[in-house]
Scaffold this motif. Structure first.
Motif, PDB file in Angstrom:
ATOM      1  N   LEU A 222      52.292 -22.203 -18.465  1.00  0.00           N
ATOM      2  CA  LEU A 222      52.308 -23.441 -19.249  1.00  0.00           C
ATOM      3  C   LEU A 222      51.022 -23.581 -20.050  1.00  0.00           C
ATOM      4  CD1 LEU A 222      53.855 -25.971 -19.994  1.00  0.00           C
ATOM      5  CD2 LEU A 222      52.875 -27.074 -18.001  1.00  0.00           C
TER       6      LEU A 222
ATOM      7  N   MET B 212      58.168 -19.902 -21.290  1.00  0.00           N
ATOM      8  CA  MET B 212      58.643 -21.276 -21.112  1.00  0.00           C
ATOM      9  C   MET B 212      60.145 -21.293 -20.799  1.00  0.00           C
ATOM     10  SD  MET B 212      56.238 -23.565 -21.454  1.00  0.00           S
ATOM     11  CE  MET B 212      55.505 -22.434 -20.310  1.00  0.00           C
TER      12      MET B 212
ATOM     13  N   LYS C 285      58.315 -26.358 -18.597  1.00  0.00           N
ATOM     14  CA  LYS C 285      58.207 -25.346 -17.543  1.00  0.00           C
ATOM     15  C   LYS C 285      58.757 -25.957 -16.265  1.00  0.00           C
ATOM     16  CE  LYS C 285      57.061 -21.349 -16.057  1.00  0.00           C
ATOM     17  NZ  LYS C 285      57.757 -20.177 -16.585  1.00  0.00           N
TER      18      LYS C 285
END
Length: 149
Positions: free
Chosen positions: A41, A117, A136
């Motif tokens: 992330l 992601m 995420k």
């Protein structure tokens, strides 16, 4: 795990990158996200943030509102700018089959963002600019086994 959280950072320059990273780290830690999810992330958000300033604002300052919303199931980072419209879906897929020595430098950032992601979205901003949303999912950790007597 804690309850849902939301935090906002109003960035104006690349110098705000560490503050954004810290915001993401706090959200991930608060939701007990594993190290891989947190790293992916942060990597994706840093790539989008950098692209906004480098390409959208052409290395100048400009407003970027970073919102981090965390739940026990996912962490969502939204980056809203006032830069010229840019939809990463318009980019050609990078050449991953050629040797790295013959490939042009750059051009892998959005590919990487999409790879790490669970969701990547772009929408036009309400008053111009772009809104990029990165999601995420957090793996739910199983409860520890409790031995009964």
């Amino acid at each position: 795990m804690s309850t849902d959280t939301m935090a906002v950072l109003r960035a104006t320059a690349m110098a705000d990158l560490p503050a954004m990273a810290a915001l993401i780290e706090r959200a991930c830690t608060g939701m007990d996200a594993d190290a891989q999810a947190q790293s992916e992330l942060r990597l994706a958000a840093e790539e989008v943030f950098t692209n906004i300033f480098r390409h959208g604002y052409r290395s100048a300052s400009g407003p970027v509102t970073v919102t981090v919303a965390a739940t026990p199931l996912a962490v969502t980072v939204t980056l809203a700018d006032s830069a010229p419209d840019f939809d990463p879906a318009s980019l050609a897929a990078p050449d991953l089959s050629s040797d790295w020595q013959v490939r042009p430098i750059g051009g892998l950032g959005w590919h990487l963002v999409r790879q790490v992601m669970d969701e990547v979205r772009r929408a036009p901003g309400r008053h111009g600019g772009n809104v990029y949303t990165l999601v995420k999912k957090i793996r739910v950790r199983p409860a520890p086994d409790v031995l009964s007597s």
